[in-house]
Write a protein that holds these residues in place. Structure first.
Motif, PDB file in Angstrom:
ATOM      1  N   MET A   1       0.850  -1.170   0.000  1.00 11.71           N
ATOM      2  CA  MET A   1       0.000   0.000   0.000  1.00 11.71           C
ATOM      3  C   MET A   1       0.894   1.231   0.000  1.00 11.71           C
ATOM      4  SD  MET A   1      -2.791   1.071   2.879  1.00 11.71           S
ATOM      5  CE  MET A   1      -4.341   0.835   2.083  1.00 11.71           C
ATOM      6  N   SER A   2       0.666   2.095  -0.942  1.00 20.87           N
ATOM      7  CA  SER A   2       1.488   3.303  -1.039  1.00 20.87           C
ATOM      8  C   SER A   2       1.110   4.302   0.051  1.00 20.87           C
ATOM      9  CB  SER A   2       1.306   3.952  -2.411  1.00 20.87           C
ATOM     10  OG  SER A   2       0.026   4.542  -2.507  1.00 20.87           O
ATOM     11  N   LYS A   3       1.993   5.247   0.262  1.00 19.66           N
ATOM     12  CA  LYS A   3       1.757   6.270   1.277  1.00 19.66           C
ATOM     13  C   LYS A   3       0.526   7.105   0.917  1.00 19.66           C
ATOM     14  CE  LYS A   3       4.539   9.312   4.085  1.00 19.66           C
ATOM     15  NZ  LYS A   3       5.848   9.957   4.230  1.00 19.66           N
ATOM     16  N   ALA A   4       0.389   7.435  -0.366  1.00 13.68           N
ATOM     17  CA  ALA A   4      -0.773   8.225  -0.807  1.00 13.68           C
ATOM     18  C   ALA A   4      -2.066   7.448  -0.591  1.00 13.68           C
ATOM     19  CB  ALA A   4      -0.620   8.606  -2.272  1.00 13.68           C
ATOM     20  N   SER A   5      -2.059   6.151  -0.890  1.00 13.54           N
ATOM     21  CA  SER A   5      -3.247   5.311  -0.680  1.00 13.54           C
ATOM     22  C   SER A   5      -3.599   5.239   0.796  1.00 13.54           C
ATOM     23  CB  SER A   5      -3.014   3.908  -1.216  1.00 13.54           C
ATOM     24  OG  SER A   5      -2.884   3.910  -2.603  1.00 13.54           O
ATOM     25  N   ARG A   6      -2.570   5.138   1.619  1.00 14.61           N
ATOM     26  CA  ARG A   6      -2.803   5.067   3.059  1.00 14.61           C
ATOM     27  C   ARG A   6      -3.435   6.356   3.568  1.00 14.61           C
ATOM     28  NH1 ARG A   6       2.264   3.366   5.090  1.00 14.61           N
ATOM     29  NH2 ARG A   6       1.678   1.402   4.152  1.00 14.61           N
ATOM     30  N   TYR A   7      -2.950   7.496   3.071  1.00 18.00           N
ATOM     31  CA  TYR A   7      -3.522   8.783   3.473  1.00 18.00           C
ATOM     32  C   TYR A   7      -4.964   8.919   2.990  1.00 18.00           C
ATOM     33  CZ  TYR A   7       0.972  10.597   5.088  1.00 18.00           C
ATOM     34  OH  TYR A   7       2.138  10.801   5.764  1.00 18.00           O
ATOM     35  N   GLU A   8      -5.229   8.477   1.775  1.00 18.45           N
ATOM     36  CA  GLU A   8      -6.595   8.556   1.246  1.00 18.45           C
ATOM     37  C   GLU A   8      -7.541   7.700   2.085  1.00 18.45           C
ATOM     38  OE1 GLU A   8      -9.032   7.638  -2.862  1.00 18.45           O
ATOM     39  OE2 GLU A   8      -6.871   7.917  -2.956  1.00 18.45           O
ATOM     40  N   TRP A   9      -7.099   6.488   2.429  1.00 15.49           N
ATOM     41  CA  TRP A   9      -7.919   5.613   3.256  1.00 15.49           C
ATOM     42  C   TRP A   9      -8.161   6.241   4.624  1.00 15.49           C
ATOM     43  CZ3 TRP A   9      -6.631   3.064   7.863  1.00 15.49           C
ATOM     44  CH2 TRP A   9      -7.586   2.168   8.321  1.00 15.49           C
ATOM     45  N   ARG A  10      -7.099   6.809   5.220  1.00 14.58           N
ATOM     46  CA  ARG A  10      -7.219   7.436   6.535  1.00 14.58           C
ATOM     47  C   ARG A  10      -8.208   8.607   6.491  1.00 14.58           C
ATOM     48  NH1 ARG A  10      -2.677  11.178   8.026  1.00 14.58           N
ATOM     49  NH2 ARG A  10      -4.010  12.378   6.709  1.00 14.58           N
ATOM     50  N   ASP A  11      -8.129   9.414   5.437  1.00 10.22           N
ATOM     51  CA  ASP A  11      -9.035  10.551   5.302  1.00 10.22           C
ATOM     52  C   ASP A  11     -10.480  10.095   5.167  1.00 10.22           C
ATOM     53  OD1 ASP A  11      -6.839  12.211   5.459  1.00 10.22           O
ATOM     54  OD2 ASP A  11      -6.774  12.628   3.305  1.00 10.22           O
ATOM     55  N   GLN A  12     -10.699   9.038   4.403  1.00  5.47           N
ATOM     56  CA  GLN A  12     -12.062   8.536   4.227  1.00  5.47           C
ATOM     57  C   GLN A  12     -12.585   7.956   5.535  1.00  5.47           C
ATOM     58  OE1 GLN A  12     -12.496   6.524   0.571  1.00  5.47           O
ATOM     59  NE2 GLN A  12     -14.628   7.081   0.484  1.00  5.47           N
ATOM     60  N   GLN A  13     -11.726   7.267   6.284  1.00 11.24           N
ATOM     61  CA  GLN A  13     -12.112   6.747   7.600  1.00 11.24           C
ATOM     62  C   GLN A  13     -12.482   7.885   8.547  1.00 11.24           C
ATOM     63  OE1 GLN A  13     -12.317   3.653   9.291  1.00 11.24           O
ATOM     64  NE2 GLN A  13     -12.511   2.933   7.204  1.00 11.24           N
ATOM     65  N   ALA A  14     -11.687   8.930   8.561  1.00 14.42           N
ATOM     66  CA  ALA A  14     -11.942  10.072   9.442  1.00 14.42           C
ATOM     67  C   ALA A  14     -13.266  10.741   9.099  1.00 14.42           C
ATOM     68  CB  ALA A  14     -10.802  11.077   9.355  1.00 14.42           C
ATOM     69  N   SER A  15     -13.533  10.885   7.818  1.00 14.30           N
ATOM     70  CA  SER A  15     -14.787  11.495   7.377  1.00 14.30           C
ATOM     71  C   SER A  15     -15.986  10.662   7.821  1.00 14.30           C
ATOM     72  CB  SER A  15     -14.777  11.649   5.858  1.00 14.30           C
ATOM     73  OG  SER A  15     -15.995  12.163   5.398  1.00 14.30           O
ATOM     74  N   LEU A  16     -15.889   9.353   7.646  1.00 12.74           N
ATOM     75  CA  LEU A  16     -16.971   8.464   8.057  1.00 12.74           C
ATOM     76  C   LEU A  16     -17.170   8.519   9.572  1.00 12.74           C
ATOM     77  CD1 LEU A  16     -19.058   6.312   7.374  1.00 12.74           C
ATOM     78  CD2 LEU A  16     -17.236   4.618   7.427  1.00 12.74           C
ATOM     79  N   GLN A  17     -16.097   8.528  10.323  1.00 13.12           N
ATOM     80  CA  GLN A  17     -16.204   8.588  11.782  1.00 13.12           C
ATOM     81  C   GLN A  17     -16.832   9.901  12.247  1.00 13.12           C
ATOM     82  OE1 GLN A  17     -12.290   7.716  13.274  1.00 13.12           O
ATOM     83  NE2 GLN A  17     -12.440   5.569  12.730  1.00 13.12           N
ATOM     84  N   GLU A  18     -16.502  10.994  11.584  1.00  7.82           N
ATOM     85  CA  GLU A  18     -17.096  12.285  11.945  1.00  7.82           C
ATOM     86  C   GLU A  18     -18.602  12.285  11.670  1.00  7.82           C
ATOM     87  OE1 GLU A  18     -15.994  15.098  13.541  1.00  7.82           O
ATOM     88  OE2 GLU A  18     -14.334  13.759  13.999  1.00  7.82           O
ATOM     89  N   ARG A  19     -19.003  11.696  10.551  1.00  7.93           N
ATOM     90  CA  ARG A  19     -20.445  11.603  10.245  1.00  7.93           C
ATOM     91  C   ARG A  19     -21.163  10.786  11.310  1.00  7.93           C
ATOM     92  NH1 ARG A  19     -22.167  15.195   6.395  1.00  7.93           N
ATOM     93  NH2 ARG A  19     -20.743  15.117   4.649  1.00  7.93           N
ATOM     94  N   MET A  20     -20.559   9.648  11.702  1.00  8.16           N
ATOM     95  CA  MET A  20     -21.179   8.806  12.719  1.00  8.16           C
ATOM     96  C   MET A  20     -21.247   9.523  14.059  1.00  8.16           C
ATOM     97  SD  MET A  20     -19.752   5.023  12.085  1.00  8.16           S
ATOM     98  CE  MET A  20     -19.864   4.227  10.504  1.00  8.16           C
ATOM     99  N   LYS A  21     -20.187  10.241  14.394  1.00  5.86           N
ATOM    100  CA  LYS A  21     -20.165  11.002  15.643  1.00  5.86           C
ATOM    101  C   LYS A  21     -21.272  12.052  15.639  1.00  5.86           C
ATOM    102  CE  LYS A  21     -17.073  13.861  18.401  1.00  5.86           C
ATOM    103  NZ  LYS A  21     -15.751  14.496  18.461  1.00  5.86           N
TER     104      LYS A  21
END
Length: 61
Positions: A1-21
């Motif tokens: 997994m590339s660094k850019a892919s990891r950042y994209e995944w992390r950003d999408q996870q953070a966005s989803l968690q904020e919506r759930m919160k």
């Protein structure tokens, strides 16, 4: 997994968690719809391969 892919995944996870919160703090139809939309987008991105999901994830929080 590339660094850019990891950042994209992390950003999408953070966005989803904020919506759930937001939904947990103020449950309502609008917030629920936002969570479902975010989850559908995440699932679609995972299915079409536009995001890589790591095999292992370690949270430090």
């Amino acid at each position: 997994m590339s660094k850019a892919s990891r950042y994209e995944w992390r950003d999408q996870q953070a966005s989803l968690q904020e919506r759930m919160k937001g939904f947990m703090e103020n449950p309502g139809t609008e917030q629920l719809q936002a969570v479902l939309t975010e989850m559908h987008a995440y699932a679609a991105a995972a299915q079409d391969g536009s995001i890589d999901i790591p095999e292992r994830f370690i949270a430090f929080s």
